[in-house]
Design a protein around this motif. Structure first.
Motif, PDB file in Angstrom:
ATOM      1  N   PHE A  66      19.701  42.514   9.833  1.00 14.41           N
ATOM      2  CA  PHE A  66      18.607  43.232  10.694  1.00 14.41           C
ATOM      3  C   PHE A  66      19.401  43.699  11.897  1.00 14.41           C
ATOM      4  CE2 PHE A  66      14.686  43.622   8.688  1.00 14.41           C
ATOM      5  CZ  PHE A  66      14.907  42.864   7.500  1.00 14.41           C
ATOM      6  N   GLY A  67      20.402  43.347  12.235  1.00 17.45           N
ATOM      7  CA  GLY A  67      21.448  43.339  13.580  1.00 17.45           C
ATOM      8  C   GLY A  67      20.853  42.194  14.417  1.00 17.45           C
ATOM      9  N   SER A  68      20.616  41.239  14.052  1.00 17.16           N
ATOM     10  CA  SER A  68      19.944  40.127  15.097  1.00 17.16           C
ATOM     11  C   SER A  68      21.430  39.071  14.768  1.00 17.16           C
ATOM     12  CB  SER A  68      18.705  39.438  14.569  1.00 17.16           C
ATOM     13  OG  SER A  68      18.768  39.013  13.193  1.00 17.16           O
ATOM     14  N   ILE A  69      21.281  38.173  15.797  1.00 15.60           N
ATOM     15  CA  ILE A  69      22.075  37.072  15.855  1.00 15.60           C
ATOM     16  C   ILE A  69      21.352  35.966  15.321  1.00 15.60           C
ATOM     17  CG2 ILE A  69      23.451  35.332  17.088  1.00 15.60           C
ATOM     18  CD1 ILE A  69      24.577  37.306  18.771  1.00 15.60           C
ATOM     19  N   ALA A  70      21.677  35.342  14.098  1.00 11.05           N
ATOM     20  CA  ALA A  70      20.536  34.456  13.330  1.00 11.05           C
ATOM     21  C   ALA A  70      21.560  33.392  12.783  1.00 11.05           C
ATOM     22  CB  ALA A  70      19.998  35.106  12.332  1.00 11.05           C
ATOM     23  N   PHE A  71      21.371  32.308  13.035  1.00 14.73           N
ATOM     24  CA  PHE A  71      22.233  31.067  12.525  1.00 14.73           C
ATOM     25  C   PHE A  71      21.439  29.609  12.398  1.00 14.73           C
ATOM     26  CE2 PHE A  71      22.775  31.610  16.998  1.00 14.73           C
ATOM     27  CZ  PHE A  71      22.663  29.886  17.247  1.00 14.73           C
ATOM     28  N   GLY A  72      22.190  29.059  11.342  1.00 15.47           N
ATOM     29  CA  GLY A  72      21.426  27.760  11.220  1.00 15.47           C
ATOM     30  C   GLY A  72      21.739  26.581  12.094  1.00 15.47           C
ATOM     31  N   ILE A  73      20.768  25.430  12.461  1.00 17.10           N
ATOM     32  CA  ILE A  73      21.220  24.689  13.355  1.00 17.10           C
ATOM     33  C   ILE A  73      20.806  23.053  12.957  1.00 17.10           C
ATOM     34  CG2 ILE A  73      20.920  26.063  15.382  1.00 17.10           C
ATOM     35  CD1 ILE A  73      17.947  25.046  15.950  1.00 17.10           C
ATOM     36  N   GLY A  74      21.385  22.163  13.549  1.00 16.43           N
ATOM     37  CA  GLY A  74      20.879  20.631  13.277  1.00 16.43           C
ATOM     38  C   GLY A  74      19.762  20.316  13.712  1.00 16.43           C
ATOM     39  N   THR A  75      18.927  19.172  13.533  1.00 22.19           N
ATOM     40  CA  THR A  75      17.918  18.971  14.069  1.00 22.19           C
ATOM     41  C   THR A  75      17.767  18.707  15.656  1.00 22.19           C
ATOM     42  OG1 THR A  75      17.259  17.858  12.032  1.00 22.19           O
ATOM     43  CG2 THR A  75      15.990  17.039  13.982  1.00 22.19           C
ATOM     44  N   SER A  76      18.847  17.874  16.169  1.00 23.32           N
ATOM     45  CA  SER A  76      18.931  17.737  17.585  1.00 23.32           C
ATOM     46  C   SER A  76      18.738  19.121  18.171  1.00 23.32           C
ATOM     47  CB  SER A  76      20.166  17.056  18.073  1.00 23.32           C
ATOM     48  OG  SER A  76      20.239  15.860  17.676  1.00 23.32           O
ATOM     49  N   GLN A  77      19.252  20.025  17.677  1.00 19.78           N
ATOM     50  CA  GLN A  77      19.258  21.479  18.320  1.00 19.78           C
ATOM     51  C   GLN A  77      17.925  22.000  18.055  1.00 19.78           C
ATOM     52  OE1 GLN A  77      22.716  22.894  16.076  1.00 19.78           O
ATOM     53  NE2 GLN A  77      23.560  23.466  18.104  1.00 19.78           N
ATOM     54  N   GLY A  79      18.607  43.058  17.392  1.00 18.96           N
ATOM     55  CA  GLY A  79      18.766  42.564  18.732  1.00 18.96           C
ATOM     56  C   GLY A  79      18.501  41.255  19.074  1.00 18.96           C
ATOM     57  N   MET A  80      17.691  40.539  18.244  1.00 18.54           N
ATOM     58  CA  MET A  80      17.060  39.012  18.386  1.00 18.54           C
ATOM     59  C   MET A  80      18.047  38.043  18.248  1.00 18.54           C
ATOM     60  SD  MET A  80      13.574  38.818  16.418  1.00 18.54           S
ATOM     61  CE  MET A  80      12.124  39.049  17.189  1.00 18.54           C
ATOM     62  N   THR A  81      17.755  36.886  18.858  1.00 21.38           N
ATOM     63  CA  THR A  81      18.544  35.646  18.551  1.00 21.38           C
ATOM     64  C   THR A  81      17.325  34.840  17.763  1.00 21.38           C
ATOM     65  OG1 THR A  81      17.872  34.854  20.777  1.00 21.38           O
ATOM     66  CG2 THR A  81      20.319  35.634  20.550  1.00 21.38           C
ATOM     67  N   MET A  82      17.885  34.269  16.748  1.00 17.60           N
ATOM     68  CA  MET A  82      16.988  33.482  15.755  1.00 17.60           C
ATOM     69  C   MET A  82      17.678  32.141  15.388  1.00 17.60           C
ATOM     70  SD  MET A  82      15.549  36.637  13.406  1.00 17.60           S
ATOM     71  CE  MET A  82      14.025  35.758  12.706  1.00 17.60           C
ATOM     72  N   VAL A  83      16.785  31.054  15.261  1.00 17.88           N
ATOM     73  CA  VAL A  83      17.556  29.979  14.674  1.00 17.88           C
ATOM     74  C   VAL A  83      16.601  29.273  13.803  1.00 17.88           C
ATOM     75  CG1 VAL A  83      19.164  29.623  16.760  1.00 17.88           C
ATOM     76  CG2 VAL A  83      16.951  28.635  16.771  1.00 17.88           C
ATOM     77  N   CYS A  84      16.927  28.597  13.112  1.00 17.55           N
ATOM     78  CA  CYS A  84      16.362  27.669  11.827  1.00 17.55           C
ATOM     79  C   CYS A  84      16.953  26.318  11.638  1.00 17.55           C
ATOM     80  CB  CYS A  84      15.787  28.596  10.977  1.00 17.55           C
ATOM     81  SG  CYS A  84      14.749  27.545   9.585  1.00 17.55           S
ATOM     82  N   GLY A  85      16.598  25.297  11.414  1.00 19.83           N
ATOM     83  CA  GLY A  85      17.359  24.271  10.968  1.00 19.83           C
ATOM     84  C   GLY A  85      17.530  24.222   9.371  1.00 19.83           C
ATOM     85  N   ASP A  86      18.438  25.218   9.212  1.00 18.81           N
ATOM     86  CA  ASP A  86      18.664  25.609   7.752  1.00 18.81           C
ATOM     87  C   ASP A  86      19.881  26.806   8.026  1.00 18.81           C
ATOM     88  OD1 ASP A  86      17.563  25.764   4.705  1.00 18.81           O
ATOM     89  OD2 ASP A  86      18.699  27.557   5.223  1.00 18.81           O
ATOM     90  N   SER A  87      21.013  26.362   6.943  1.00 23.28           N
ATOM     91  CA  SER A  87      22.378  27.111   7.271  1.00 23.28           C
ATOM     92  C   SER A  87      22.333  28.562   6.737  1.00 23.28           C
ATOM     93  CB  SER A  87      23.416  26.595   6.388  1.00 23.28           C
ATOM     94  OG  SER A  87      23.036  26.047   5.175  1.00 23.28           O
ATOM     95  N   HIS A  88      21.217  28.902   5.896  1.00 23.96           N
ATOM     96  CA  HIS A  88      20.985  30.352   5.383  1.00 23.96           C
ATOM     97  C   HIS A  88      20.202  31.141   6.333  1.00 23.96           C
ATOM     98  CE1 HIS A  88      22.642  28.118   1.985  1.00 23.96           C
ATOM     99  NE2 HIS A  88      23.451  29.393   1.856  1.00 23.96           N
ATOM    100  N   THR A  89      19.973  30.788   7.523  1.00 19.54           N
ATOM    101  CA  THR A  89      19.467  31.604   8.475  1.00 19.54           C
ATOM    102  C   THR A  89      20.174  32.824   8.760  1.00 19.54           C
ATOM    103  OG1 THR A  89      18.525  29.562   9.560  1.00 19.54           O
ATOM    104  CG2 THR A  89      18.328  31.404  10.954  1.00 19.54           C
ATOM    105  N   SER A  90      21.512  32.784   8.433  1.00 22.59           N
ATOM    106  CA  SER A  90      22.211  33.898   8.378  1.00 22.59           C
ATOM    107  C   SER A  90      21.791  35.049   8.023  1.00 22.59           C
ATOM    108  CB  SER A  90      23.683  33.628   7.961  1.00 22.59           C
ATOM    109  OG  SER A  90      23.465  33.240   6.533  1.00 22.59           O
ATOM    110  N   THR A  91      20.937  35.009   6.890  1.00 20.91           N
ATOM    111  CA  THR A  91      20.099  36.125   6.348  1.00 20.91           C
ATOM    112  C   THR A  91      19.695  37.094   7.112  1.00 20.91           C
ATOM    113  OG1 THR A  91      19.298  34.420   4.668  1.00 20.91           O
ATOM    114  CG2 THR A  91      18.178  36.679   4.512  1.00 20.91           C
ATOM    115  N   HIS A  92      18.991  36.827   8.222  1.00 22.16           N
ATOM    116  CA  HIS A  92      18.414  37.653   9.389  1.00 22.16           C
ATOM    117  C   HIS A  92      19.340  38.716   9.933  1.00 22.16           C
ATOM    118  CE1 HIS A  92      14.685  35.046   8.585  1.00 22.16           C
ATOM    119  NE2 HIS A  92      15.544  34.133   8.329  1.00 22.16           N
ATOM    120  N   GLY A  93      20.522  38.467   9.795  1.00 23.24           N
ATOM    121  CA  GLY A  93      21.502  39.072  10.499  1.00 23.24           C
ATOM    122  C   GLY A  93      21.649  40.355   9.756  1.00 23.24           C
TER     123      GLY A  93
END
Ligand code: SF4
Lengths: 194, 460
Positions: B137-148, B121-135
């Motif tokens: 657990f049923g979380s929304i997790a995705f990679g972002i650019g440095t500006s983000q 149920g969390m939203t998670m981000v990281c400056g790395d495209s494989h942040t999708s891993t955390h999904g």
């Protein structure tokens, strides 16, 4: 972020398709910890030979071409999502890149750094290349408000841009400024959730 | 209205919306590492903006770290400087950092789940495209650019358009020797590397329901390789049991209350997806890739397809393979078991169970790189290190390592490496290196045999 309304400048023709971010800024420069200096390394392996001598035949090293508009072949900015590519172009002094297609992530990164990607038709792009090559001092005007690119009296085309991003560029504010203007709402959201 | 898992989590995090424009999405958890964060810290500092919620950020050092002699100073001056900068930035801003050598240090996508930071149920981000891993657990997790990264620092939010939804269903029972890695490589080989562009993907069906959390993470990890920003799997008892008792997991009544909420998250019966794919588990065999994108995969005993387009030809030429040919019996000199795709304890257990009592082939260099210090400790505690070392494998220290070869762990030009990582791009594991993606079981068997073998024959 700097405001962008209109820009009139000469342009540099980089007639290569599918330029990927590895070419714009090679991976070995990703160990840096600030945004400075990337401009010095933009297109590093095209501007310089392996022995560090200048590659005279590369267009950026040709003194007859100057200006802060880069005109490049289709699918510009493909490959790795590194934002360092946008920093390198801005650092070198570019304010606009014209191409007939931009890779999605690069486009976002460019807009986040005040670099305007102007997407034109393939015909327009090819004509623009030939005009600049014939007449390197040709002035190109990019008018963001009216979303139009004009090449002296010879060529004109309109271009698309996300309306939110357009407002940001025209006013010189970026996503951070916008999000900070929402801070009250953000805190209210946190409070409601807690 | 009937909602998907993705809708439920996304909609619960929308703070505000711009008419005809993006939405302001609240981010619960922000993960950072040394490569994509320094310029974001710098942006905030230059503009005099404080970090809004430092307690919702956790940092680790992983991309640029050596996997030998971690107790000694890092040799490469640029890498060392980048690591020092991360330490300084975290200290200055009150951000928890598991730096090199810390007992919780590890690859960001291995470290966070095992500490219980990642929750449904969390939203998670990281400056790395494989942040999708955390999904997983049923979380929304995705990679972002440095500006983000800087945007999240400043506001704990991002401006985003809501992606579309797709679902990949795999029903049935997996064959002996078919691992989660094979499932995701199979899916990508079937639907292609662009099928997910613009979508968030939910994985559903018996196969994922019966998978361990480690396996689910392997699957969600590679969502990005089919173009999707992220992948998700509905949380269930497997998820709750995995989280319970971990360092940052909610405790006692808090945990029960959370579980009650997490149970409301799975996709409603009849909810609509923009796109659906359905596969049968029985059609999946162990997989290997033969080309330079992760979609170029075949069954281990399959034949390389024939295509005429130029980029396909270029890819085969780089790999030194021929259309119509097979990978079976290809001699292999390098094997890498590691990366955020397959460097969890289960991956090493499965490899060890195959390797036990055998010897690696003489020609092979076999690197085992655990995803974290905790995995490393488990490998030792469970006696797996002895099994591996007796067989001639080398257990190194945690980090991204040969997955992207930013440190010294590079595969020499022209050499094949059977790798459990996620990207087989040209030069990804070192200039001129040729990567064959596979499961930890196939990788282990390759190391023993010194060539690619049909693992199913040995198992049955
Ligand atoms: S292991 Fe590889 S894919 Fe995973 S975070 Fe590190 S570099 Fe990226």
């Amino acid at each position: 972020m700097k405001k962008f309304e209109t820009l009139t400048s000469t342009a540099i023709p980089l007639e290569i398709e599918h330029i990927d971010t590895d070419q714009i800024i090679p991976a070995r420069f990703l160990k840096a910890t600030d945004k400075k200096g990337f401009g010095d390394n933009v297109f590093r392996d095209w501007r310089f030979h392996k022995d560090e001598s200048i590659n005279e035949s590369f267009v950026l090293n040709n003194p007859i071409y100057t200006g802060s508009i880069l005109v490049a072949g289709t699918n510009f900015g493909c490959g790795s999502s590194r934002e360092h590519a946008a920093w390198a172009l801005v650092g070198y002094g570019f304010q606009v890149v014209v191409s007939s297609f931009f890779a999605d992530i690069f486009k976002g990164n460019a807009l986040n750094n005040g670099l305007l990607p102007v997407q034109v038709s393939e015909e327009f792009l090819q004509e623009l290349f030939s005009i600049i090559k014939k007449q390197p001092d040709t002035q190109v005007t990019v008018d963001l408000k009216h979303q139009v690119i004009v090449v002296e009296d010879e060529l004109e085309e309109t271009f698309d841009i996300d309306p939110y991003k357009k407002t940001c560029l025209l006013n010189g504010y970026d996503d951070i400024d916008f999000l900070l203007s929402k801070l009250d709402k953000i805190k209210a959201y946190e409070a409601a959730k807690a | 209205m009937k909602k998907t898992l993705f809708d439920k989590v996304w909609d619960a995090h929308v703070v505000d919306a711009i008419e005809n424009g993006p939405q302001v999405l609240y981010i619960d958890q922000h993960l950072i590492h040394e490569v994509t964060s320094p310029q974001a810290f710098q942006t905030l500092e230059e503009r005099g903006i404080p970090i809004l919620r430092p307690k919702q950020i956790v940092a680790t050092a992983d991309h640029n770290t050596p996997t030998l002699d971690q107790d000694k100073p890092v040799k490469d001056p640029l890498s060392r400087h980048q690591l020092e900068q991360l330490s300084k930035n975290c200290e200055k801003n009150g951000i928890t950092l598991y730096e090199l050598g810390h007992r919780y240090n590890g690859i960001v996508h291995v470290m966070a789940p095992e500490l219980g930071i990642t929750q449904p149920g969390m939203t998670m981000v990281c400056g790395d495209s494989h942040t999708s891993t955390h999904g997983a657990f049923g979380s929304i997790a995705f990679g972002i650019g440095t500006s983000q990264v800087a945007q999240v620092f400043a506001s704990q939010c991002l401006l985003l358009k809501k992606p579309k939804k797709m679902r990949v269903t795999v029903n049935g029972t997996l064959k002996n020797g078919v691992l989660p890695k094979d499932v995701i490589l199979y899916i990508i080989s079937q639907i292609g590397t662009n099928a997910g562009t613009g979508y968030f993907c939910e994985y559903a069906g018996d196969v994922f329901e019966n998978m361990s959390m480690e396996g689910r993470m392997t699957v969600c990890n590679m969502s990005i390789e089919m173009g999707a920003r992220g992948g998700m799997i509905a949380p269930d008892d497997t998820t709750f049991n995995y989280i319970q008792g971990r360092k940052f997991a909610p405790k006692d009544e808090d945990f029960d209350a959370k579980v009650a909420y997490w149970k409301t998250l799975p996709t409603d019966e009849g909810a609509k997806f923009d796109k659906e794919y359905v596969f049968d588990a029985q059609d999946i065999l162990p997989m290997v890739t033969y080309g330079t994108n992760p979609g170029m995969g075949i069954h281990i005993n399959g034949h390389i397809p024939e295509h005429i387009d130029a980029s396909f030809q270029k890819s085969l030429a780089y790999m030194g393979f021929e259309a119509g040919g097979q990978l079976l019996d290809t001699p292999i000199n390098f094997v890498f078991i590691g990366s955020c795709t397959n460097s969890r304890i289960e991956d090493f257990r499965v490899a060890a169970s195959f390797v036990k009592g055998k010897q690696k082939a003489e020609n092979v260099t076999a690197w085992l790189v655990p995803g974290s210090k905790q995995v490393e400790a488990q490998i030792i505690d469970e006696g797996l290190r002895d099994i591996f070392e007796d067989a001639g494998f080398q257990l190194r220290q945690p980090g991204c390592s040969a997955c992207l070869a930013m440190n010294d762990d590079k595969i020499p030009a022209g050499e094949y490496c059977v790798s459990t990582s996620n990207r087989n791009f040209e030069g990804r594991q070192g200039q001129g290196a040729r990567t064959i993606l596979a499961s930890p079981l196939v990788a282990a068997a390759t190391a023993i045999e010194g060539k690619i073998v049909d693992i199913t024959k040995q198992l049955n």
